[in-house]
Design an enzyme around this catalytic site. Structure first.
Site, short mmCIF file in Angstrom:
data_model
loop_
_atom_site.label_atom_id
_atom_site.label_comp_id
_atom_site.label_asym_id
_atom_site.label_seq_id
_atom_site.Cartn_x
_atom_site.Cartn_y
_atom_site.Cartn_z
N ASP A 253 0.84 -1.19 0.00
CA ASP A 253 0.00 0.00 0.00
C ASP A 253 0.88 1.25 0.00
OD1 ASP A 253 -2.77 1.15 0.46
OD2 ASP A 253 -1.76 1.92 2.24
N GLU B 87 1.58 -0.42 -5.12
CA GLU B 87 0.64 0.65 -5.42
C GLU B 87 1.53 1.88 -5.58
OE1 GLU B 87 -3.49 2.42 -3.65
OE2 GLU B 87 -1.81 2.28 -2.25
#
Length: 655
Positions: A325, A361
């Site tokens: 993330d 990401e």
């Protein structure tokens, strides 16, 4: 009791007792606190600091299952970045199992308030290594994003006691669904221990995604009540069905948040070392994450904590890979993002990790935070440009024929830079963050009122359309148009070059009622309604997933370049002209691919035909050979032209 001589952190079981170690450069003193099963403190023991700033203690006679935490004393001067408060019980950053979930309470952030009764206790556990195998997932495969709790909370076949847990993923009905739609890997949204954001309790809401971690290694008891043994068993059973397991991990921030947040672990142990602070203003935390703090991933201790966390899941459960993330934080230093930075390099070089799949990401909200295409190979990267270009193409936006072709061919504009020959793209249409795929074609705007922020949260631009009615509709024509759009979107995704990702439920029309930021909806808004899934859509997903597996061209990762591997045609059957490429509202495109048919074991050509117009289009298929329509109900006859219905994608095989 004696000083611990093991590594920089954690509890290690020996025959005669347990070693404890925790790192802090700035703490004046750290104490180990031991607890009984009744949550009462049994002992508070001073630890011995080493020259390496690791505080150590060996406790004779202690055994597996003991419960513990730390207290750190020192200077309390938040404006100087120092948050030492011995009233705060602290979770070991190397904890692997906790006795309860985290629960937010104002006392967790109140100086001088004892939090022993509020903070989970770490449990001394014994490592059980698994037999390591090569990762099952290969680039070019199909990743299925799963929020563990939401995915099975309402599954009618799963026993109630298992619903919403990792163990439920191995239920025969769940596995049958995964295999029906051809999943290569499940990507589990965070299953490590997290805490709710502090504004949620007063709204009677709970975090349902888990992107607010406290302990990087400890599994959350709500999702994995059986700890590492449960995860290990689930991975083994999924592997037995040919399905890999990828963990979505959050190393960019922690649930301790900004200076008004909680003191639970890293902040209390050494806030100044573990988080980024503004230059000349050490009391102000850098907020490159939008969540109040940013972990200093370039700090040697934090780097090792990250590496050890990843190794823990590979060695202890056989995990195939990881999705990170807000991954630019992993490469951030004081001077900005460094793709060849020490932490990213260490992750790829580690002997245990170097063959695992790594997915970034590739953005955060800090300066220079958009880094799509800039992660070091072999990192795969979430490709939001593909997401937006495919959405805009099917919405009917102008000037989207070229971007569609670029997306289908592997995004050479991004991954072909600096001589790149292969795509590292993870193509997706929707993810946990944003509209579901069904809501994309059912809502023109977000509807986040249930989040308690007067619809101010979440992205405003979703490149969505509602097909004439905002939200749910009973009109058969609206329902059919939305289903056609969903089929076209799914077909486009599965026909793209690179790895692909689908969020659980999007194969069957799952809705979140227009909520595009449903992180705080641990309820029917996010829980997957299995009986309500549209079986026609599920069957379509299964069919196109089968085509993707049948034809080698889709799972290969070399960038399509037009040198014998792909031909772009118009409905005339001839190559697209410059004028056609540059026509703003051009509504058709044909992609003719050279491929191997694994079913027949021979080289052939496959035509993928796109028609976003409101009426059917006739394509003349290229060459003198005949072609056969690939569809579940298609007649087995050869044709020279293809009739492509409105708002659809058709597949034709050269025969």
């Amino acid at each position: 009791m004696a000083a611990n001589k093991s590594g920089q952190g954690g509890a290690t079981i020996f025959e005669t007792g347990v070693d404890f170690a925790v790192w802090s450069h700035n703490a004046g003193r750290i104490e180990l606190c031991l607890f009984g099963d009744d949550d009462k403190e049994l002992a508070r023991l001073p630890m011995q600091r080493g020259d390496d700033h690791v505080h150590r203690l060996f406790v004779d006679g202690l055994k597996e299952g003991a419960r513990y935490g730390y207290r750190a004393d020192g200077v309390y001067a938040p404006d100087s970045g120092l948050w030492f408060d011995p009233s705060k019980l602290l979770v070991d950053p190397y904890a692997k199992e906790l006795d309860r979930p985290f629960s937010h309470d104002p006392l967790l952030g109140s100086f001088g308030a004892d939090t022993q009764h509020l903070v989970p206790k770490a449990i001394v556990t014994r490592d059980v290594p698994v037999k390591q195998i090569k990762p099952l997932f290969k680039p070019g495969g199909f990743v299925y994003e799963v929020a563990v709790r939401s995915f099975t909370k309402l599954h009618p076949d799963v026993p109630e006691a298992q619903r919403g847990t990792v163990a439920a993923l191995t239920h025969p009905s769940v596995i049958a669904h995964l295999k029906r739609i051809g999943v290569n890997a499940v990507e589990l949204m965070p299953i490590t221990a997290w805490i709710d954001e502090r504004h949620l309790p007063r709204l009677s809401l709970r975090n349902s995604w888990g992107y607010n971690p406290v302990a990087f290694m400890a599994l959350d008891p709500r999702l994995v009540p059986g700890g590492m043994a449960e995860l290990r068993d689930a991975v083994a059973k999924l592997h037995g069905e040919g399905i890999a397991v990828i963990l979505d991990l959050v190393f960019n921030h922690t649930g301790e948040s900004d200076r008004f947040g909680t003191t639970l672990s890293l902040r209390g142990l050494d806030n100044l070392s573990f988080y980024r602070h503004l230059p000349q203003r050490p009391g102000d935390l850098v907020n490159d994450t939008g969540t109040g703090n940013t972990v200093a991933c370039d700090h040697p201790y934090v780097r090792q904590l990250i590496i050890d966390s990843l190794r823990n899941f590979v060695l202890g459960a056989g995990i195939d890979g990881f999705r990170f993330d807000l991954a630019p934080v992993l490469g951030r230093t004081a001077s900005g993002f460094e793709g060849n930075g020490e932490t990213l390099t260490a992750m790829l070089a580690d002997e245990v990790l170097k063959d695992r799949v790594m997915i970034a990401e590739p953005w955060d909200i800090g300066p220079g935070g958009y880094q799509l295409g800039n992660f070091p190979a072999p990192f795969l990267e979430w490709n939001d440009r593909v997401r937006d270009d495919i959405r805009c193409y099917w919405r009917g936006d102008d000037w989207k024929t070229g971007p569609l072709a670029t997306a289908l061919a592997g995004s050479s504009d991004i991954f072909g830079r600096n001589g790149g020959q292969a795509t590292r793209s993870v193509n997706f249409l929707a993810a946990h963050d944003g509209f579901t795929l069904n809501d994309l074609v059912s809502y023109s705007g977000k509807h986040n009122e249930a989040n308690g922020e007067e619809n101010r949260d979440g992205h405003n631009e979703n490149h969505s359309w509602n097909n004439g009615v905002e939200g749910e509709s009973r009109y058969p024509d609206i329902i059919r148009r939305r289903r056609d759009d969903l089929k076209a979107l799914l077909s486009t995704l599965f026909a793209s070059r690179g790895s692909i990702m689908l969020t659980a439920g999007d194969e069957g029309g799952r809705t979140q009622r227009g909520n595009n930021n449903a992180y705080c909806q641990d309820n029917e808004i996010t829980w997957m309604d299995w009986p309500a899934l549209d079986d026609e859509l599920v069957a379509h997903t299964a069919f196109i997933s089968g085509l993707r597996k049948r034809f080698s061209v889709f799972s290969q990762t070399g960038l399509l370049n037009g040198n014998g591997d792909v031909e772009w045609i118009s409905p005339s059957g001839r190559p697209m002209t410059v004028q056609e490429w540059e026509t703003p509202n051009f509504s058709t495109l044909g992609m003719v691919l050279a491929t191997r048919d694994e079913q027949g074991g021979k080289a052939t050509r496959l035509a993928v035909l796109f028609n976003r117009s409101g009426g059917e289009e006739v394509f003349t298929l290229p060459g003198s050979a005949s072609w056969r329509h690939l569809a579940p109900d298609a007649a087995k006859k050869s044709v020279a032209s293809a009739i492509v219905p409105r708002r659809s994608v058709a597949f034709y095989l050269e025969s």
